[in-house]
Design a protein around this motif. Structure first.
Motif, short mmCIF file in Angstrom:
data_model
loop_
_atom_site.label_atom_id
_atom_site.label_comp_id
_atom_site.label_asym_id
_atom_site.label_seq_id
_atom_site.Cartn_x
_atom_site.Cartn_y
_atom_site.Cartn_z
N HIS A 148 0.86 -1.19 0.00
CA HIS A 148 0.00 0.00 0.00
C HIS A 148 0.89 1.24 0.00
CE1 HIS A 148 1.18 -0.52 4.19
NE2 HIS A 148 1.00 0.80 4.33
N ASP A 150 1.21 5.12 1.89
CA ASP A 150 0.69 5.95 2.99
C ASP A 150 0.37 7.30 2.37
OD1 ASP A 150 1.36 3.80 4.54
OD2 ASP A 150 2.85 4.83 5.75
N HIS A 210 4.57 -0.23 -0.05
CA HIS A 210 5.30 -1.01 0.95
C HIS A 210 4.34 -1.94 1.69
CE1 HIS A 210 3.86 2.61 3.00
NE2 HIS A 210 3.83 1.88 4.11
N ARG A 240 4.12 10.13 11.46
CA ARG A 240 3.88 11.03 10.34
C ARG A 240 3.48 12.40 10.87
NH1 ARG A 240 0.78 6.66 7.65
NH2 ARG A 240 1.66 4.83 8.63
#
Ligand code: AKG
Ligand code: FE2
Length: 242
Positions: A148, A150, A210, A240
């Motif tokens: 996927h 992010d 990833h 994040r």
């Protein structure tokens, strides 16, 4: 910690051990820092996650609209993230709100980025950020995480390539990554993430695909298991800035 990167002494001390760590540049903006977090600090991180994980907003098994349950246990800090609603719902279905990012973790993440920047001699390739969101995943030996990107953080931060900082604790993981939308297990690259490793992906690598292919059972450092209540498996924290 690198000379010249001192932080105010009032900050709680979770400090990376750069003396034994090695750095690997995987791609532009993607740096793997091996053996970066000391065992003592790994134990402290586990203990903080354990304490928050059993409280309101703690670990749960996210469910998809299809009814399928995720293979992981997950807890969010700072902002609620869910595989279906992304960051849209402030509260979880049980009415709880995520705890804020623990203040001990913020200087750790900032220093990790500074060390990565110092290593590649660039703060353009990997911009700085101060984390306000963290997803904490717990994998058992059979858990996986599909490939996927992010990409749910704010468009401004994504455009600027503010990095994701991922910290691995416990059992090792085979981590896959690749850069095309056709990335799958066959054409992705693979790297081993071991307890104490930090992986940074920002800049040109911010939207890397990833995932976690395999957890290697019984690979966690014994002394970490002795110091903590960590169950067999792998804990990962991905920080994040929203
Ligand atoms: O566990 C990992 O190393 C990756 C976690 C991840 O990709 C995520 O939470 O978005
Ligand atoms: Fe991810």
């Amino acid at each position: 910690m690198q000379a010249g990167l001192q932080r105010p002494c009032s900050w709680p001390a979770i400090e990376p051990v750069t003396s034994h760590s090695t750095y690997e540049i995987l791609e532009s903006g993607m740096v793997l820092m091996k053996n970066y977090i000391s065992l003592m600090d790994q134990a402290e991180i586990v203990n903080i996650c354990h304490k928050l994980g059993v409280g309101p907003g703690g670990f749960c098994q996210p469910t998809y609209n299809s009814g399928h349950k995720s293979q992981l246990q997950r807890m969010c800090f700072g902002r609620n993230w869910d595989p279906e609603t992304r960051y849209k719902e402030r509260y979880r279905s049980d009415g709880s709100e995520p705890p804020p990012v623990p203040e001990e973790f913020i200087p750790l993440v900032e220093t990790t980025i500074q060390d990565a920047q110092a290593h590649i001699n660039s703060n353009v390739e990997i911009p700085s950020m101060s984390p306000d969101v963290c997803l904490v995943n717990f994998y058992t030996s059979t858990s996986r995480l599909g490939l996927h990107q992010d990409r749910d953080e704010s468009s401004n931060r994504l455009r600027r390539g503010l990095p994701v900082v991922s910290i691995s604790i416990g059992d090792s993981a085979e981590f896959l990554y690749g850069f095309t939308h056709t990335t799958d297990e066959c054409n992705s690259r693979k790297v081993l993430l071991e307890s104490g490793d930090a992986l940074i992906f920002g800049g040109k690598s911010r939207l890397v695909f990833h995932g976690v292919k395999t957890i290697l059972p019984n690979t966690a450092p014994l002394s970490l298991l002795q110091k903590t209540m960590l169950r067999p498996g792998r804990l990962s924290l991905t920080f994040r800035q929203f």
